[in-house]
Scaffold this motif. Structure first.
Motif, mmCIF file in Angstrom:
data_model
loop_
_atom_site.group_PDB
_atom_site.id
_atom_site.type_symbol
_atom_site.label_atom_id
_atom_site.label_comp_id
_atom_site.label_asym_id
_atom_site.label_seq_id
_atom_site.Cartn_x
_atom_site.Cartn_y
_atom_site.Cartn_z
ATOM 1 N N ASN A 119 0.814 -1.205 0.000
ATOM 2 C CA ASN A 119 0.000 0.000 0.000
ATOM 3 C C ASN A 119 0.854 1.264 0.000
ATOM 4 O O ASN A 119 0.342 2.361 -0.257
ATOM 5 C CB ASN A 119 -0.923 0.009 1.229
ATOM 6 C CG ASN A 119 -1.905 -1.139 1.199
ATOM 7 O OD1 ASN A 119 -2.779 -1.202 0.351
ATOM 8 N ND2 ASN A 119 -1.753 -2.073 2.133
ATOM 9 N N PHE A 120 2.149 1.138 0.311
ATOM 10 C CA PHE A 120 3.032 2.294 0.396
ATOM 11 C C PHE A 120 3.983 2.385 -0.800
ATOM 12 O O PHE A 120 4.878 3.213 -0.814
ATOM 13 C CB PHE A 120 3.852 2.242 1.692
ATOM 14 C CG PHE A 120 3.019 2.396 2.933
ATOM 15 C CD1 PHE A 120 2.909 3.624 3.569
ATOM 16 C CD2 PHE A 120 2.347 1.309 3.467
ATOM 17 C CE1 PHE A 120 2.136 3.764 4.711
ATOM 18 C CE2 PHE A 120 1.576 1.449 4.604
ATOM 19 C CZ PHE A 120 1.470 2.676 5.223
ATOM 20 N N ASN A 141 -2.686 5.647 2.777
ATOM 21 C CA ASN A 141 -2.257 4.448 2.053
ATOM 22 C C ASN A 141 -2.986 3.196 2.519
ATOM 23 O O ASN A 141 -3.171 2.257 1.748
ATOM 24 C CB ASN A 141 -0.748 4.235 2.228
ATOM 25 C CG ASN A 141 0.061 5.438 1.800
ATOM 26 O OD1 ASN A 141 -0.012 6.498 2.424
ATOM 27 N ND2 ASN A 141 0.841 5.294 0.738
#
Length: 368
Positions: free
Chosen positions: A100-101, A232
């Motif tokens: 997600n990052f 995120n």
């Protein structure tokens, strides 16, 4: 106190927080991040990467709504709705948090918004976040906004409009309140955010049932999830809440990157500002504030109640166990020290949702 007086008080509090919000000139770390975003964005455009929008859950009143989204780059051929997956699609849960990052934001992009029968033009900030308050007349209920940067990459964002007749709303922390994360111990925070499978996160016992009973007690009650977590992890948190039976509602998250004042955004300041914003935009609501004693929730909620006693229905604090306190703080801090609050408003404290439910029932806030 009248609604007009509540609105005046809440907007004054929001102006006060904005006034102390920091310097006009960004911190040097922010300037370095801006240079990185510009350079990487230029390289990705040369590789024919496209802009994609990640919509978040918006909300508002019958006169003004807040639309939230994030603009970022995606590899060629990525579907326009890549970031707009149904919350009930649990197949997407089994991924590592670090994914997600891994994306690259697209700062300062112009974004078009179609909501109701009106079209608006807004702009993402330096972190790629779209956060727009739109003057639009909509009836209470669920709506969808259509967002795009260029024709062909449209996505839809859920927007819920709350009735002015609704009297009670709820704001809930996430970390160690609805989900066991053991924040803010740095190593464990990293492990939970970047390494642990999304599907392995644990629910705090009894909290889903407590929230369901509160919603049953107050039909159409707005439920907001306020966290210092990064945007995120929005899809992670949204699916976790759905999978464990929590009421649906907007998430109010933040950006982890540098700001005008330092390397990282202030978590307490983010929560203070979010609460003042809710008070200003929804002045007809009295709030049930739910958090835990592992971070700053008791202090933040008590300070908000001191500024706006007429806006707080109750404060509920989940007490961390001794092992959780040890992991969060590095010491066995006595639980009673973290749950001190004024006698007014009503303040409840218990180690899990089951006992908090009993506390609410004994206080007459939930029928037995």
């Amino acid at each position: 106190m009248s609604i007009t007086a509540r609105l005046t008080s809440a907007r004054a509090g929001l102006r006060s927080l904005t006034a102390r919000g920091g310097e006009d000139r960004p911190h040097w770390a922010s300037r370095i991040e801006d240079v990185k975003n510009t350079a990487v964005g230029h390289a990705l455009r040369r590789l024919s990467w496209d802009l994609r929008l990640q919509p978040f859950h918006g909300y508002g009143s019958t006169e003004r709504v807040r639309v939230l989204a994030k603009v970022q780059y995606a590899s060629p051929g990525t579907p326009a709705d890549f970031h707009d997956q149904p919350v009930h699609d649990l197949r997407t849960m089994a991924v590592r948090g670090w994914r997600n990052f891994a994306g690259q934001v697209a700062p300062h992009r112009t974004v078009q918004v179609l909501l109701g029968d009106q079209q608006f033009t807004t702009r993402a900030d330096r972190t790629g976040i779209v956060d727009a308050m739109l003057e639009v007349s909509l009836p209470p209920g669920h709506h969808q906004a259509v967002l795009w940067t260029v024709p062909g990459n449209e996505v839809t964002a859920d927007v819920v409009v709350f009735s002015p007749e609704t009297e009670v709303g709820m704001v809930s922390d996430i970390d160690d309140t609805v989900m066991v994360t053991w924040l803010p111990r740095p190593l464990l925070a990293f492990w939970n955010a970047f390494v642990v499978h999304q599907s392995s996160r644990q629910v705090v016992p009894g909290m889903p049932m407590l929230y369901q009973r509160l919603v049953r007690e107050h039909p159409a009650m707005p439920v907001f999830y306020l966290s210092t977590g990064a945007w995120n992890v929005f899809p992670v948190l949204k699916r976790f809440l759905y999978r464990n039976g929590y009421p649906d509602g907007p998430l109010l998250l933040t950006d982890w990157g540098p700001t005008n004042t330092g390397f990282f955004r202030s978590g307490p300041e983010h929560k203070h500002r979010a609460l003042e914003h809710l008070a200003a935009e929804l002045p007809h609501l009295r709030w049930i504030l739910v958090g835990d004693d592992g971070q700053h929730d008791p202090t933040i909620y008590a300070e908000f109640a001191a500024r706006h006693p007429e806006l707080v229905e109750a404060i509920a604090i989940r007490q961390l166990t001794e092992p959780e306190q040890l992991l969060a703080h590095g010491s066995r801090r006595p639980l009673q020290e973290s749950t001190q609050a004024d006698a007014s408003p009503l303040t409840l404290a218990a180690p899990d949702g089951h006992e908090l439910l009993t506390e609410f029932q004994q206080a007459g806030k939930i029928s037995s």
